[in-house]
Write an enzyme that holds these catalytic residues in place. Structure first.
Site, PDB file in Angstrom:
ATOM      1  N   ASP A  14       8.533  75.600  26.434  1.00 36.81           N
ATOM      2  CA  ASP A  14       7.399  75.195  25.606  1.00 36.81           C
ATOM      3  C   ASP A  14       7.557  75.691  24.170  1.00 36.81           C
ATOM      4  OD1 ASP A  14       4.931  73.983  25.154  1.00 36.81           O
ATOM      5  OD2 ASP A  14       3.836  75.816  25.550  1.00 36.81           O
ATOM      6  N   CYS A 238       2.407  72.356  19.347  1.00 32.75           N
ATOM      7  CA  CYS A 238       2.119  71.138  20.107  1.00 32.75           C
ATOM      8  C   CYS A 238       2.331  69.941  19.195  1.00 32.75           C
ATOM      9  CB  CYS A 238       0.688  71.140  20.645  1.00 32.75           C
ATOM     10  SG  CYS A 238       0.294  69.636  21.565  1.00 32.75           S
TER      11      CYS A 238
END
Length: 300
Positions: A14, A238
């Site tokens: 991530d 993100c």
């Protein structure tokens, strides 16, 4: 004996998949080898997705094969579909992760389908995982806010989480994806979830866009949550949420937990070594408050 809080280190997946500087396979391997020395028990190695769409995660299955296996460390791979799962299975991975969101708009922007369609895609993965004795972890993005829809109804978060658990996930990590939440709003989500689900199957994944990640984790701890995702040196962000900065730094999470008397299993010297190394490799400043204070103290 101190109560244990599990930290799931998500930086190799991530974190790195959202960093502008892509690392080669050897650099990614060295990074994970550093993380293996820290005492972290759970490390997300990479993502079995198309290199065309996520070039930073290319050859995650090949990377997995090169890692020394440690019975005390659970490695995992993100597998958004059956093809990804088969790649993970082929290299001996014992835990995979699937992801969806509590927001229809976010799910469509992120994985080009509705929430229901995303869950349908996981059915084959769940069946194959069960047949092969593979653990599956679920991710649910937008637990509080969506960049496209705004505030998310906590009951929607409960609904999606329950479906993942009913499908066979052993744990669901709720993501505060764009970092806009405050502790009072996080409390409402946990209240809704804990009314129907056991705290032992829930985890928190907080972003630090507005500096609220540690405050939100503190609130979560007070409500009995004992698993948190974090990313060393605050790596990541993100790509589907404009302005969303990195995940909460593992260094800051360690400081909170250790000062509150929780056990993490982390070796501080090894953690700071890994933190400095990856920051230097990526040529980026480390946003972790604890890391910066630590190095200032060391250099004083």
């Amino acid at each position: 004996m101190s109560e244990f809080v599990k930290i799931v280190e998500v930086a190799p997946r991530d974190g790195l998949q959202n960093e502008k500087t892509p690392l080669n396979l050897e650099q990614r391997k060295d990074f994970i080898l550093d993380l293996m020395q820290t005492g972290l028990k759970s490390i997300e190695v990479g993502s079995c997705v198309s290199a065309k769409w996520v070039p930073q995660m290319a050859e995650s299955d090949a990377l997995f094969v090169q890692l020394p296996q440690d019975p005390n460390i659970q490695f995992s791979l993100l597998t958004p579909n059956l093809k990804g799962f088969e790649s993970a299975l082929a290299v001996g991975c014992k835990e995979v992760a699937v992801f969806t969101a509590a927001s229809e708009s976010f799910t469509r922007k992120n994985i080009n389908c509705s929430i229901d369609e995303s869950l349908e895609k996981f059915a084959d993965v769940m069946s194959a995982a069960k047949a092969n004795g593979i653990k599956v972890r679920g991710y649910v993005s937008c637990m509080v806010d969506c960049p496209y829809e705004g505030a998310i109804d906590p009951q929607q978060v409960v609904k999606v989480s329950k479906r993942l658990l009913d499908m066979g996930c052993y744990e669901v990590s709720l993501g505060e994806t764009i970092g806009t939440a405050t502790p009072d709003r996080v409390k409402k989500v946990w209240d809704a979830c804990l009314a129907e689900l056991d705290s032992q199957v829930l985890a928190g994944h907080f972003h630090n866009t507005y500096g609220m990640a540690i405050a939100n984790i503190y609130q979560s701890l007070n409500q009995g949550i004992r698993v948190f995702d974090s990313s060393i040196a605050g790596l990541g962000g993100c790509p589907y949420a404009k302005g969303a900065s990195g995940n909460v730094a593992t260094e800051d999470l360690y400081y909170l937990l250790s000062r509150m008397g929780f056990e993490t299993g982390i070796n501080l010297d090894a953690l700071m070594h890994a933190s400095r190394n990856i920051s230097q490799v990526l040529k980026r400043n480390n946003p972790s408050n604890y890391a910066n204070a630590y190095w200032q103290t060391q250099c004083a």
